[in-house]
Scaffold this motif. Structure first.
Motif, PDB file in Angstrom:
ATOM      1  N   ASP A 207      23.859 -11.982 -55.887  1.00 11.46           N
ATOM      2  CA  ASP A 207      23.242 -11.152 -56.933  1.00 11.46           C
ATOM      3  C   ASP A 207      22.349 -10.047 -56.369  1.00 11.46           C
ATOM      4  O   ASP A 207      21.371  -9.632 -57.005  1.00 11.46           O
ATOM      5  CB  ASP A 207      22.430 -12.023 -57.908  1.00 11.46           C
ATOM      6  N   VAL A 208      22.702  -9.546 -55.218  1.00  7.95           N
ATOM      7  CA  VAL A 208      21.952  -8.452 -54.585  1.00  7.95           C
ATOM      8  C   VAL A 208      22.653  -7.130 -54.907  1.00  7.95           C
ATOM      9  O   VAL A 208      23.883  -7.054 -54.944  1.00  7.95           O
ATOM     10  CB  VAL A 208      21.877  -8.661 -53.063  1.00  7.95           C
ATOM     11  N   ILE A 226      18.644 -10.893 -46.590  1.00 11.57           N
ATOM     12  CA  ILE A 226      18.317 -10.335 -47.901  1.00 11.57           C
ATOM     13  C   ILE A 226      18.561 -11.456 -48.909  1.00 11.57           C
ATOM     14  O   ILE A 226      19.706 -11.845 -49.154  1.00 11.57           O
ATOM     15  CB  ILE A 226      19.191  -9.112 -48.234  1.00 11.57           C
ATOM     16  N   ARG A 227      17.499 -11.977 -49.498  1.00 11.59           N
ATOM     17  CA  ARG A 227      17.599 -13.158 -50.345  1.00 11.59           C
ATOM     18  C   ARG A 227      18.153 -12.828 -51.743  1.00 11.59           C
ATOM     19  O   ARG A 227      18.278 -11.671 -52.134  1.00 11.59           O
ATOM     20  CB  ARG A 227      16.230 -13.825 -50.470  1.00 11.59           C
ATOM     21  N   LYS A 228      18.424 -13.866 -52.478  1.00  8.95           N
ATOM     22  CA  LYS A 228      19.044 -13.798 -53.799  1.00  8.95           C
ATOM     23  C   LYS A 228      18.301 -12.844 -54.747  1.00  8.95           C
ATOM     24  O   LYS A 228      17.082 -12.864 -54.837  1.00  8.95           O
ATOM     25  CB  LYS A 228      19.077 -15.193 -54.417  1.00  8.95           C
ATOM     26  N   ILE A 244      13.779 -10.311 -46.608  1.00  5.93           N
ATOM     27  CA  ILE A 244      13.289  -9.841 -47.903  1.00  5.93           C
ATOM     28  C   ILE A 244      13.478 -10.973 -48.900  1.00  5.93           C
ATOM     29  O   ILE A 244      14.602 -11.429 -49.138  1.00  5.93           O
ATOM     30  CB  ILE A 244      14.021  -8.570 -48.356  1.00  5.93           C
ATOM     31  N   GLY A 245      12.380 -11.434 -49.505  1.00  2.00           N
ATOM     32  CA  GLY A 245      12.402 -12.591 -50.384  1.00  2.00           C
ATOM     33  C   GLY A 245      13.129 -12.344 -51.691  1.00  2.00           C
ATOM     34  O   GLY A 245      13.347 -11.200 -52.118  1.00  2.00           O
ATOM     35  N   SER A 246      13.490 -13.398 -52.353  1.00  2.00           N
ATOM     36  CA  SER A 246      14.311 -13.330 -53.559  1.00  2.00           C
ATOM     37  C   SER A 246      13.655 -12.493 -54.652  1.00  2.00           C
ATOM     38  O   SER A 246      12.442 -12.523 -54.836  1.00  2.00           O
ATOM     39  CB  SER A 246      14.595 -14.738 -54.077  1.00  2.00           C
ATOM     40  N   HIS A 247      14.488 -11.700 -55.328  1.00  2.00           N
ATOM     41  CA  HIS A 247      14.103 -10.902 -56.501  1.00  2.00           C
ATOM     42  C   HIS A 247      13.036  -9.863 -56.187  1.00  2.00           C
ATOM     43  O   HIS A 247      12.302  -9.429 -57.088  1.00  2.00           O
ATOM     44  CB  HIS A 247      13.656 -11.815 -57.638  1.00  2.00           C
ATOM     45  N   TYR A 265       9.687 -11.728 -55.294  1.00  2.00           N
ATOM     46  CA  TYR A 265       9.166 -10.974 -56.435  1.00  2.00           C
ATOM     47  C   TYR A 265       8.172  -9.888 -56.018  1.00  2.00           C
ATOM     48  O   TYR A 265       7.269  -9.542 -56.777  1.00  2.00           O
ATOM     49  CB  TYR A 265       8.519 -11.913 -57.457  1.00  2.00           C
ATOM     50  N   CYS A 266       8.340  -9.345 -54.833  1.00  2.00           N
ATOM     51  CA  CYS A 266       7.514  -8.207 -54.416  1.00  2.00           C
ATOM     52  C   CYS A 266       8.060  -6.914 -55.023  1.00  2.00           C
ATOM     53  O   CYS A 266       9.235  -6.829 -55.388  1.00  2.00           O
ATOM     54  CB  CYS A 266       7.481  -8.085 -52.897  1.00  2.00           C
TER      55      CYS A 266
END
Length: 346
Positions: A207-208, A226-228, A244-247, A265-266
């Motif tokens: 979902d990226v 590159i996370r979800k 890079i964390g999710s969302h 979530y950043c």
């Protein structure tokens, strides 16, 4: 295709005020809408435009609705989320891919899933696996031993280097580069720089979406990840071994130096820069054109400036900064007055 306003409410949710049998055939902005279109209002500053709009219906936040609005309205909690669902209804299938196997190269040992299409002049090298219903446009290069999941969309000019892994429902826009070498060089005794081999890969989870001309470098060792659910804008540089964390969402022309880690979530504004080897906590917000030079341990903080400081401190500092010419003038007058007083006391 046309829908009644009642049907649209059934599909995307919301409460109707007005004629629920109003026929809707498309969506447009307030000023461009014609009869049959549904438009939207996301801010009270657009309410005055609503009166002159030709839209047949309005998608509007519950907090913005006024009973004197004559146009039928669909009231929702989150206008932009509802708009996303609305546009999906009227979005044509623009993602068809023209196949001609005589004009592309697919290595015989590749595994290509069901209903997956590969466009003309694309290359898929040995050992690569592509899942089901993925669409690869023309002039795409996919290197050896790449893994690509289901329902992906890969636009023209994308280059995926060997060994990289891409999950399901990933969108790579035109000219994205996945897996190019990280910027790694070691100086020798003569001050010359010797290339450090980059033997890692890039992992992109489900979902990226990655915008046009963004580059994600492979890790020197291990993986750049590159996370979800991450969303990257156009023209972003992601260096080797970054995670890079999710969302997390990042706007255009931002750059992240090697081995830095962003939490989940950043939000990172356009043209922001993040130096190497930093760790940023979840929900960190970085304003546009800011430069991050230190790690952030506390979740949910906001940063601004270059070098970046906490947002509220920046606003206080800027309030002083913009008054510096006046302050300098006042100090000069005080210095002159002090000098005159000292002369009188002699």
């Amino acid at each position: 295709m046309t829908y009644s306003l009642a049907k649209i409410a059934e599909l995307i949710g919301g409460t109707i005020h007005g004629d629920d049998q109003t026929i809707i055939s498309g969506a447009a902005g307030l000023e461009d809408a014609v009869e049959g279109d549904i438009s939207f209002v996301s801010s009270d500053k657009y309410l005055n435009v609503l009166e002159s709009s030709s839209a047949s219906a309005i998608l509007i936040g519950k907090n913005l609705y006024k009973s004197d609005i004559k146009t039928p309205c669909l009231l929702v909690d989150n206008v932009y989320l509802a708009l996303s669902n609305l546009l999906s209804i009227f979005s044509p299938d623009i993602h068809d891919v023209t196949e001609d196997k005589t004009m592309s190269f697919i290595s015989p040992d590749c595994q290509i899933g069901e209903e997956t299409k590969i466009g003309m002049f694309s290359i898929v090298e040995s050992g690569t696996r592509i899942g089901n219903r993925t669409k690869v446009y023309g002039q795409v290069f996919i290197g050896e031993n790449v893994k690509i999941g289901n329902d992906c969309l890969i636009y023209p000019g994308v280059k995926i280097y060997p060994g990289c892994e891409i999950g399901d429902n990933v969108i790579l826009h035109a000219n994205v580069i996945v897996g190019s070498d990280g910027f790694g060089f070691a100086p020798n005794a003569n001050g010359e720089f010797k290339k450090i081999p980059q033997i890692g890969n890039v992992i992109i989870e489900n979902d990226v979406e990655i915008g046009a001309n963004t580059v994600i470098d492979r890790a020197s060792m291990g993986s750049t990840i590159i996370r979800k659910g991450v969303k990257l804008d156009n023209l972003i540089q992601v260096a080797h071994n970054v995670e890079i964390g999710s969302h997390t969402v990042i706007a255009a022309q931002a750059g992240i130096a090697g081995s830095s880690s962003l939490g989940s979530y950043c939000q990172v504004g356009g043209q922001a820069g993040i130096v190497g080897h930093l760790q940023l906590a979840d929900q960190t917000m970085i304003q546009a054109q800011s430069g991050m030079t230190k790690s952030v341990k506390k979740a949910g903080t906001k940063w601004y400036g270059s070098p970046a400081i906490e947002y509220n401190n920046y606003l206080k500092s800027f309030a002083i900064y913009k008054n510096l010419p006046d302050l300098q003038s006042r100090i000069s007058k005080l210095e002159k007055l002090l000098e005159e007083l000292q002369q009188q006391l002699k």
